[in-house]
Design a protein around this motif. Sequence first.
Motif, PDB file in Angstrom:
ATOM      1  N   VAL A 286     -17.301   4.318 -30.536  1.00 43.35           N
ATOM      2  CA  VAL A 286     -15.933   4.672 -30.942  1.00 43.35           C
ATOM      3  C   VAL A 286     -14.933   4.459 -29.801  1.00 43.35           C
ATOM      4  O   VAL A 286     -13.853   3.905 -30.002  1.00 43.35           O
ATOM      5  N   LEU A 287     -15.287   4.899 -28.581  1.00 43.15           N
ATOM      6  CA  LEU A 287     -14.349   4.837 -27.463  1.00 43.15           C
ATOM      7  C   LEU A 287     -14.730   3.814 -26.399  1.00 43.15           C
ATOM      8  O   LEU A 287     -14.019   3.654 -25.410  1.00 43.15           O
ATOM      9  N   ASN A 288     -15.850   3.155 -26.605  1.00 40.14           N
ATOM     10  CA  ASN A 288     -16.336   2.159 -25.646  1.00 40.14           C
ATOM     11  C   ASN A 288     -16.553   2.767 -24.260  1.00 40.14           C
ATOM     12  O   ASN A 288     -16.243   2.158 -23.236  1.00 40.14           O
ATOM     13  N   ILE A 289     -17.061   3.999 -24.241  1.00 38.70           N
ATOM     14  CA  ILE A 289     -17.330   4.719 -22.998  1.00 38.70           C
ATOM     15  C   ILE A 289     -18.813   5.079 -22.954  1.00 38.70           C
ATOM     16  O   ILE A 289     -19.330   5.762 -23.841  1.00 38.70           O
ATOM     17  N   ASP A 290     -19.512   4.602 -21.929  1.00 40.79           N
ATOM     18  CA  ASP A 290     -20.921   4.947 -21.725  1.00 40.79           C
ATOM     19  C   ASP A 290     -20.973   6.110 -20.737  1.00 40.79           C
ATOM     20  O   ASP A 290     -20.985   5.922 -19.522  1.00 40.79           O
ATOM     21  N   LEU A 291     -20.989   7.330 -21.284  1.00 46.34           N
ATOM     22  CA  LEU A 291     -20.912   8.516 -20.434  1.00 46.34           C
ATOM     23  C   LEU A 291     -22.175   8.702 -19.597  1.00 46.34           C
ATOM     24  O   LEU A 291     -22.119   9.209 -18.477  1.00 46.34           O
ATOM     25  N   LEU A 292     -23.314   8.293 -20.116  1.00 41.55           N
ATOM     26  CA  LEU A 292     -24.547   8.375 -19.342  1.00 41.55           C
ATOM     27  C   LEU A 292     -24.461   7.505 -18.089  1.00 41.55           C
ATOM     28  O   LEU A 292     -24.935   7.891 -17.014  1.00 41.55           O
ATOM     29  N   LYS A 293     -23.854   6.336 -18.237  1.00 39.40           N
ATOM     30  CA  LYS A 293     -23.685   5.450 -17.092  1.00 39.40           C
ATOM     31  C   LYS A 293     -22.747   6.072 -16.064  1.00 39.40           C
ATOM     32  O   LYS A 293     -22.980   6.006 -14.853  1.00 39.40           O
ATOM     33  N   LEU A 294     -21.662   6.711 -16.555  1.00 40.71           N
ATOM     34  CA  LEU A 294     -20.743   7.390 -15.643  1.00 40.71           C
ATOM     35  C   LEU A 294     -21.449   8.518 -14.895  1.00 40.71           C
ATOM     36  O   LEU A 294     -21.226   8.730 -13.696  1.00 40.71           O
ATOM     37  N   PHE A 295     -22.304   9.256 -15.614  1.00 46.86           N
ATOM     38  CA  PHE A 295     -23.058  10.333 -14.974  1.00 46.86           C
ATOM     39  C   PHE A 295     -23.956   9.785 -13.865  1.00 46.86           C
ATOM     40  O   PHE A 295     -24.085  10.386 -12.793  1.00 46.86           O
ATOM     41  N   SER A 296     -24.591   8.650 -14.132  1.00 52.66           N
ATOM     42  CA  SER A 296     -25.468   8.059 -13.110  1.00 52.66           C
ATOM     43  C   SER A 296     -24.664   7.692 -11.869  1.00 52.66           C
ATOM     44  O   SER A 296     -25.142   7.838 -10.740  1.00 52.66           O
ATOM     45  N   TYR A 297     -23.413   7.222 -12.055  1.00 50.58           N
ATOM     46  CA  TYR A 297     -22.555   6.923 -10.911  1.00 50.58           C
ATOM     47  C   TYR A 297     -22.279   8.185 -10.091  1.00 50.58           C
ATOM     48  O   TYR A 297     -22.290   8.161  -8.857  1.00 50.58           O
ATOM     49  N   ARG A 298     -22.018   9.292 -10.782  1.00 52.42           N
ATOM     50  CA  ARG A 298     -21.702  10.537 -10.080  1.00 52.42           C
ATOM     51  C   ARG A 298     -22.887  11.030  -9.263  1.00 52.42           C
ATOM     52  O   ARG A 298     -22.746  11.470  -8.123  1.00 52.42           O
ATOM     53  N   VAL A 299     -24.086  10.963  -9.852  1.00 54.05           N
ATOM     54  CA  VAL A 299     -25.282  11.431  -9.151  1.00 54.05           C
ATOM     55  C   VAL A 299     -25.592  10.515  -7.964  1.00 54.05           C
ATOM     56  O   VAL A 299     -25.926  10.985  -6.867  1.00 54.05           O
ATOM     57  N   GLU A 300     -25.482   9.206  -8.170  1.00 51.85           N
ATOM     58  CA  GLU A 300     -25.724   8.260  -7.072  1.00 51.85           C
ATOM     59  C   GLU A 300     -24.729   8.492  -5.936  1.00 51.85           C
ATOM     60  O   GLU A 300     -25.070   8.351  -4.757  1.00 51.85           O
ATOM     61  N   ASN A 301     -23.496   8.843  -6.281  1.00 50.96           N
ATOM     62  CA  ASN A 301     -22.468   9.083  -5.266  1.00 50.96           C
ATOM     63  C   ASN A 301     -22.837  10.266  -4.372  1.00 50.96           C
ATOM     64  O   ASN A 301     -22.543  10.266  -3.178  1.00 50.96           O
ATOM     65  N   ILE A 302     -23.493  11.265  -4.938  1.00 50.11           N
ATOM     66  CA  ILE A 302     -23.928  12.415  -4.138  1.00 50.11           C
ATOM     67  C   ILE A 302     -24.967  11.977  -3.109  1.00 50.11           C
ATOM     68  O   ILE A 302     -24.887  12.321  -1.929  1.00 50.11           O
ATOM     69  N   PHE A 303     -25.931  11.189  -3.553  1.00 46.35           N
ATOM     70  CA  PHE A 303     -26.995  10.759  -2.643  1.00 46.35           C
ATOM     71  C   PHE A 303     -26.491   9.772  -1.591  1.00 46.35           C
ATOM     72  O   PHE A 303     -27.105   9.608  -0.540  1.00 46.35           O
ATOM     73  N   SER A 304     -25.355   9.113  -1.892  1.00 50.47           N
ATOM     74  CA  SER A 304     -24.768   8.208  -0.894  1.00 50.47           C
ATOM     75  C   SER A 304     -23.709   8.911  -0.054  1.00 50.47           C
ATOM     76  O   SER A 304     -22.992   8.269   0.707  1.00 50.47           O
ATOM     77  N   LEU A 305     -23.608  10.256  -0.231  1.00 53.83           N
ATOM     78  CA  LEU A 305     -22.636  11.082   0.509  1.00 53.83           C
ATOM     79  C   LEU A 305     -21.205  10.579   0.331  1.00 53.83           C
ATOM     80  O   LEU A 305     -20.403  10.551   1.270  1.00 53.83           O
ATOM     81  N   GLY A 306     -20.874  10.197  -0.918  1.00 61.43           N
ATOM     82  CA  GLY A 306     -19.504   9.837  -1.252  1.00 61.43           C
ATOM     83  C   GLY A 306     -19.104   8.424  -0.895  1.00 61.43           C
ATOM     84  O   GLY A 306     -17.927   8.064  -0.998  1.00 61.43           O
ATOM     85  N   GLN A 307     -20.065   7.568  -0.492  1.00 59.02           N
ATOM     86  CA  GLN A 307     -19.723   6.205  -0.086  1.00 59.02           C
ATOM     87  C   GLN A 307     -19.449   5.281  -1.276  1.00 59.02           C
ATOM     88  O   GLN A 307     -18.829   4.235  -1.121  1.00 59.02           O
ATOM     89  N   ASP A 308     -19.939   5.661  -2.459  1.00 57.54           N
ATOM     90  CA  ASP A 308     -19.767   4.813  -3.643  1.00 57.54           C
ATOM     91  C   ASP A 308     -18.978   5.572  -4.704  1.00 57.54           C
ATOM     92  O   ASP A 308     -19.376   5.673  -5.854  1.00 57.54           O
ATOM     93  N   GLU A 309     -17.828   6.108  -4.295  1.00 56.03           N
ATOM     94  CA  GLU A 309     -17.080   7.035  -5.146  1.00 56.03           C
ATOM     95  C   GLU A 309     -16.096   6.305  -6.053  1.00 56.03           C
ATOM     96  O   GLU A 309     -15.364   5.424  -5.618  1.00 56.03           O
ATOM     97  N   MET A 310     -16.096   6.693  -7.325  1.00 56.86           N
ATOM     98  CA  MET A 310     -15.141   6.143  -8.277  1.00 56.86           C
ATOM     99  C   MET A 310     -13.873   6.993  -8.284  1.00 56.86           C
ATOM    100  O   MET A 310     -13.854   8.101  -7.746  1.00 56.86           O
ATOM    101  N   GLY A 311     -12.826   6.466  -8.906  1.00 59.69           N
ATOM    102  CA  GLY A 311     -11.567   7.204  -8.988  1.00 59.69           C
ATOM    103  C   GLY A 311     -11.730   8.521  -9.714  1.00 59.69           C
ATOM    104  O   GLY A 311     -12.384   8.590 -10.752  1.00 59.69           O
TER     105      GLY A 311
END
Length: 459
Positions: A286-311
């Motif tokens: 419906v919205l063309n949003i893959d929320l699971l993928k966004l969640f994976s970005y957030r978790v990966e960002n924690i393990f990279s200590l904020g080096q791969d942070e999205m807006g």
Amino acid sequence: MEKLYSFTFILTFLTQFFFGYALFYFSNYGITALDLNVLICYFLLLFAFFVYKKPLEISINYSNILLFVFIIWSAIPFILPLIGGKHNEVVQGIKSLSHFYYVVFFIVLLYLGYIKPKTYIIIIKILIWLLLILNLYGIYQLFARAFDLPLAWVSYTNRALLSRYEVIGEVYQAATSYGSFFRATSIFTEPSALASWNIYLFLFLAIPWIQYREGFIKNNKLLIFLVIINLITLFLTYSLTGLAGFLAMFCLVFVLEKYKSYKFLFSIGIIAIICVLLTNFFLTEVLNIDLLKLFSYRVENIFSLGQDEMGGESFSGRLENAISTIKVWQTSPLIGIGLGLTGYQKEFVALFSDTTILSVLADTGIIGFIVFNALLYSLIFTSIKLYKKLRNNESLPLEERKLIGVAPYITFFEIVRCTFTANILIYFILWMNLSLAFFVINYYRNYLGQHTLVISLKK
């Protein structure tokens, strides 16, 4: 008197949801319906104690002792701004300390003896239905914001929501956009608040079911429906607080519950996975949003200590905040700098610390830090001990055993929030939720072999 006291106490847990609407202002503090309700409770407490001569009965246990030690100690660091602080620091210190005493006094309401297990059971059942309504509205908001429908946003009249800022005009909800997806907020100021409330709802619904094969909602089909709405909303908040809280609760179940309860936990896990996958599929279509993928970005960002942070991400800001809070603590490591004064230090990057325990560390020093953490962990260990002792005690009504059983989980989630995600020391929400553990420990003190301190005006 007892019925009136219980009724006003129950209302405090309901009027807290009107936090966004100030009835009037005292200085720059917005007085809400919760404040008036709490003040009525305090008045009834004092009236019952001084006029009716109703005694306060306080169980002698580590939690109560540590609470009173922390209350006393929290005033000690105020010596520093009194001696060498600027005028605005002294004023802020008085305001913060007064407000802390104002909210923590909520625990004293339990010692009068008018609050019974039935009171908290009523509160939990009302909250279940109220949170269902708020969740349905939160789900609707997602589509209202995407398709410009009515009631897509909530505006507030309480300017005190943005403390220490001068706010002109209306105050709106905070919600980060990812394409057409706005994180669900319902009536709350931010998505993490809705996520936290859904952790509480999950505990109210699922924990008694896991422990006793019967929830506070006794119809299992209805209970499963409520759990599904709960999990969908929790997913739509896109909140690391929600994810961390949910995983923490699962871990505590594995540690605390008996082996035969695992199949019920497994069932909830399957329901959670199905809810997440179906909701994500719907969002993608419906919205063309893959929320699971966004969640994976957030978790990966924690393990990279904020080096791969999205807006819109907050992790790197929280990490910087934590480091600067520790630098503030190092300026006065023993007794701290005083409640509410972290933002006045040149070493600090913001107005407040992002977590409760670091705020306590900087504001009250290493002594206050140790006492506060000891208080939190004494609550959970004592409530676990009580639950293990009474979970099979059939002399107690099942509804009361459900109440005892949920207390350790509520306390554990508050520990998670205080440690990692929220600065809530001088907010009612912390002490209102911890009050459940204080209540069960105090009310069932005879089962723990605890003595009672009676404070009375009777001769």
